[in-house]
Scaffold this motif. Structure first.
Motif, PDB file in Angstrom:
ATOM      1  N   UNK A  58      21.877   2.612 -38.982  1.00  0.00           N
ATOM      2  CA  UNK A  58      22.749   2.241 -38.018  1.00  0.00           C
ATOM      3  C   UNK A  58      22.269   2.596 -36.763  1.00  0.00           C
ATOM      4  N   UNK A  59      22.033   3.819 -36.400  1.00  0.00           N
ATOM      5  CA  UNK A  59      21.679   4.219 -35.013  1.00  0.00           C
ATOM      6  C   UNK A  59      20.074   3.633 -34.683  1.00  0.00           C
ATOM      7  N   UNK A  60      19.239   3.315 -35.742  1.00  0.00           N
ATOM      8  CA  UNK A  60      17.805   2.644 -35.267  1.00  0.00           C
ATOM      9  C   UNK A  60      18.428   1.200 -34.747  1.00  0.00           C
ATOM     10  N   UNK A  61      19.132   0.644 -35.373  1.00  0.00           N
ATOM     11  CA  UNK A  61      19.831  -0.786 -34.991  1.00  0.00           C
ATOM     12  C   UNK A  61      20.335  -0.872 -33.460  1.00  0.00           C
ATOM     13  N   UNK A  62      20.897   0.512 -33.262  1.00  0.00           N
ATOM     14  CA  UNK A  62      21.452   0.344 -32.045  1.00  0.00           C
ATOM     15  C   UNK A  62      20.430   0.622 -30.953  1.00  0.00           C
ATOM     16  N   UNK A  63      19.667   1.420 -31.321  1.00  0.00           N
ATOM     17  CA  UNK A  63      18.335   1.724 -30.481  1.00  0.00           C
ATOM     18  C   UNK A  63      17.408   0.309 -30.147  1.00  0.00           C
ATOM     19  N   UNK A  64      17.232  -0.252 -31.189  1.00  0.00           N
ATOM     20  CA  UNK A  64      16.345  -1.662 -31.200  1.00  0.00           C
ATOM     21  C   UNK A  64      16.931  -2.498 -30.093  1.00  0.00           C
ATOM     22  N   UNK A  65      18.627  -2.621 -30.366  1.00  0.00           N
ATOM     23  CA  UNK A  65      19.294  -3.567 -29.556  1.00  0.00           C
ATOM     24  C   UNK A  65      19.093  -3.169 -27.961  1.00  0.00           C
TER      25      UNK A  65
ATOM     26  N   UNK B  60      17.520   7.979 -26.272  1.00  0.00           N
ATOM     27  CA  UNK B  60      16.945   8.189 -27.586  1.00  0.00           C
ATOM     28  C   UNK B  60      16.548   9.633 -28.020  1.00  0.00           C
ATOM     29  N   UNK B  61      16.006  10.265 -27.271  1.00  0.00           N
ATOM     30  CA  UNK B  61      15.854  11.915 -27.473  1.00  0.00           C
ATOM     31  C   UNK B  61      17.054  12.651 -27.628  1.00  0.00           C
ATOM     32  N   UNK B  62      18.042  12.459 -26.610  1.00  0.00           N
ATOM     33  CA  UNK B  62      19.187  13.371 -26.924  1.00  0.00           C
ATOM     34  C   UNK B  62      19.964  12.973 -27.853  1.00  0.00           C
ATOM     35  N   UNK B  63      20.337  11.695 -27.957  1.00  0.00           N
ATOM     36  CA  UNK B  63      21.114  11.109 -29.054  1.00  0.00           C
ATOM     37  C   UNK B  63      20.392  11.394 -30.534  1.00  0.00           C
ATOM     38  N   UNK B  64      19.199  11.401 -30.591  1.00  0.00           N
ATOM     39  CA  UNK B  64      18.642  11.831 -31.839  1.00  0.00           C
ATOM     40  C   UNK B  64      18.719  13.148 -32.208  1.00  0.00           C
ATOM     41  N   UNK B  65      18.783  13.996 -31.263  1.00  0.00           N
ATOM     42  CA  UNK B  65      18.920  15.608 -31.373  1.00  0.00           C
ATOM     43  C   UNK B  65      20.384  15.889 -31.639  1.00  0.00           C
ATOM     44  N   UNK B  66      21.355  14.929 -31.047  1.00  0.00           N
ATOM     45  CA  UNK B  66      22.739  15.363 -31.148  1.00  0.00           C
ATOM     46  C   UNK B  66      23.174  14.908 -32.584  1.00  0.00           C
ATOM     47  N   UNK B  67      22.684  13.537 -33.032  1.00  0.00           N
ATOM     48  CA  UNK B  67      23.190  13.327 -34.357  1.00  0.00           C
ATOM     49  C   UNK B  67      22.469  13.701 -35.363  1.00  0.00           C
TER      50      UNK B  67
ATOM     51  N   UNK C  74      11.229  16.340 -34.394  1.00  0.00           N
ATOM     52  CA  UNK C  74       9.959  15.731 -34.175  1.00  0.00           C
ATOM     53  C   UNK C  74       9.819  14.349 -35.110  1.00  0.00           C
ATOM     54  N   UNK C  75       9.714  14.532 -36.202  1.00  0.00           N
ATOM     55  CA  UNK C  75       9.524  13.310 -37.161  1.00  0.00           C
ATOM     56  C   UNK C  75      10.684  12.186 -37.058  1.00  0.00           C
ATOM     57  N   UNK C  76      11.799  12.516 -37.053  1.00  0.00           N
ATOM     58  CA  UNK C  76      12.894  11.675 -36.852  1.00  0.00           C
ATOM     59  C   UNK C  76      12.719  10.774 -35.572  1.00  0.00           C
ATOM     60  N   UNK C  77      12.467  11.681 -34.354  1.00  0.00           N
ATOM     61  CA  UNK C  77      12.414  11.002 -33.109  1.00  0.00           C
ATOM     62  C   UNK C  77      11.092  10.113 -33.021  1.00  0.00           C
ATOM     63  N   UNK C  78      10.109  10.454 -33.612  1.00  0.00           N
ATOM     64  CA  UNK C  78       8.754   9.611 -33.775  1.00  0.00           C
ATOM     65  C   UNK C  78       9.155   8.223 -34.482  1.00  0.00           C
ATOM     66  N   UNK C  79       9.844   8.246 -35.528  1.00  0.00           N
ATOM     67  CA  UNK C  79      10.260   7.031 -35.970  1.00  0.00           C
ATOM     68  C   UNK C  79      11.085   6.247 -35.227  1.00  0.00           C
ATOM     69  N   UNK C  80      12.204   6.930 -34.784  1.00  0.00           N
ATOM     70  CA  UNK C  80      13.003   6.193 -33.669  1.00  0.00           C
ATOM     71  C   UNK C  80      12.168   5.567 -32.659  1.00  0.00           C
TER      72      UNK C  80
END
Length: 275
Positions: free
Chosen positions: A83-90, A188-195, A202-208
């Protein structure tokens, strides 16, 4: 003959005079320099920060205990992640699809090239100031506050863009859009870390980031395709406004799921340790 995505009649090609870019550049420097002088710090100590390496006396065990969140293998199994990735893509599609077409749109609705260049320069200025504002909002109110803030700014921006035949609305668009589109760099970096936490950031944000970059590069194509099919930018702006609101809803939903999701994996991890 039917026009392709990248083809436009010669009469519609925006030719912006060099003078417009010179004026926009001077305006950007003059208006941003005071902010740089105001917020820039000569050393980390002025912001209460310690020199790099000053905390080496802390034990490795303590540092490890400070890390929390999900591993990439765990995150990709959750609905929260997708769901987060979908938001990022949009919102990457919106960022890529709107900004590069602004000069062409303003000229298309009757504004001179110099005015289009000035608006684009003001947008860049607003983007610079907007990063400072959004950074403060994210620090104080987190992902939820940041998403609501940029959602309001983007709504104002896109409605103003639809009314941009009036110069006042064009200026309002430049400011509001500059304040909101900065979510594409800070978000993207802030929200990835926050969620998802910093345990495997590093690995999660790389994919995002892969999804974000790919979607951002497609945004311009989507705008061109909509224009080719409808012969109007207005349809594209309405589409992107709806898409951006949807993206912020996705981010808010993902953020609301983080507590239960992290607790679930923590419980499973504790069970494995006990067994």
């Amino acid at each position: 003959m039917e026009m392709g995505i990248f083809e436009k009649p010669a009469t519609q090609i925006p030719i912006i005079k060099p003078t417009a870019y010179v004026i926009a550049g001077i305006l950007l420097i003059v208006l941003t320099l005071p902010f740089v002088l105001l917020f820039a710090k000569k050393s980390p100590s002025e912001k209460g920060l310690a020199p790099l390496g000053a905390d080496k006396m802390e034990s490795t065990e303590k540092i490890e205990t400070e890390k929390s969140g999900l591993m990439m293998g765990e995150a990709k199994k959750t609905a929260m992640f997708w769901i987060f990735v979908l938001g990022i893509v949009c919102f990457a599609l919106v960022a890529g699809g709107v900004q590069m077409h602004i000069p062409a749109y303003l000229i298309d609705i009757g504004h001179p090239a110099l005015f289009a260049g000035t608006i684009f320069g003001l947008l860049s200025l607003a983007n610079t100031v907007g990063k400072l504002i959004l950074g403060a909002v994210l620090d104080k109110f987190g992902t939820t506050g940041g998403a609501i803030y940029v959602g309001i700014c983007m709504t104002i921006a896109m409605l103003s863009l639809l009314l941009a035949k009036g110069p006042a609305f064009a200026y309002l668009f430049a400011i509001a859009f500059g304040f909101s589109v900065v979510i594409s760099t800070l978000g993207p970096p802030f929200m990835t870390n926050d969620i998802f936490g910093n345990k495997d950031f590093g690995a999660i944000f790389g994919v995002v980031q892969v999804f974000f970059v790919a979607a951002g590069s497609l945004g311009v194509i989507v705008s061109g395709l909509i224009y080719d099919l409808t012969e109007s930018y207005r349809v594209a702006w309405i589409f992107f406004l709806g898409l951006f609101i949807f993206s912020m809803i996705c981010v808010l939903v993902a953020n609301s799921m983080k507590g239960k999701t992290k607790d679930k994996f923590t419980m499973e991890s504790n069970k494995e340790i006990i067994s």
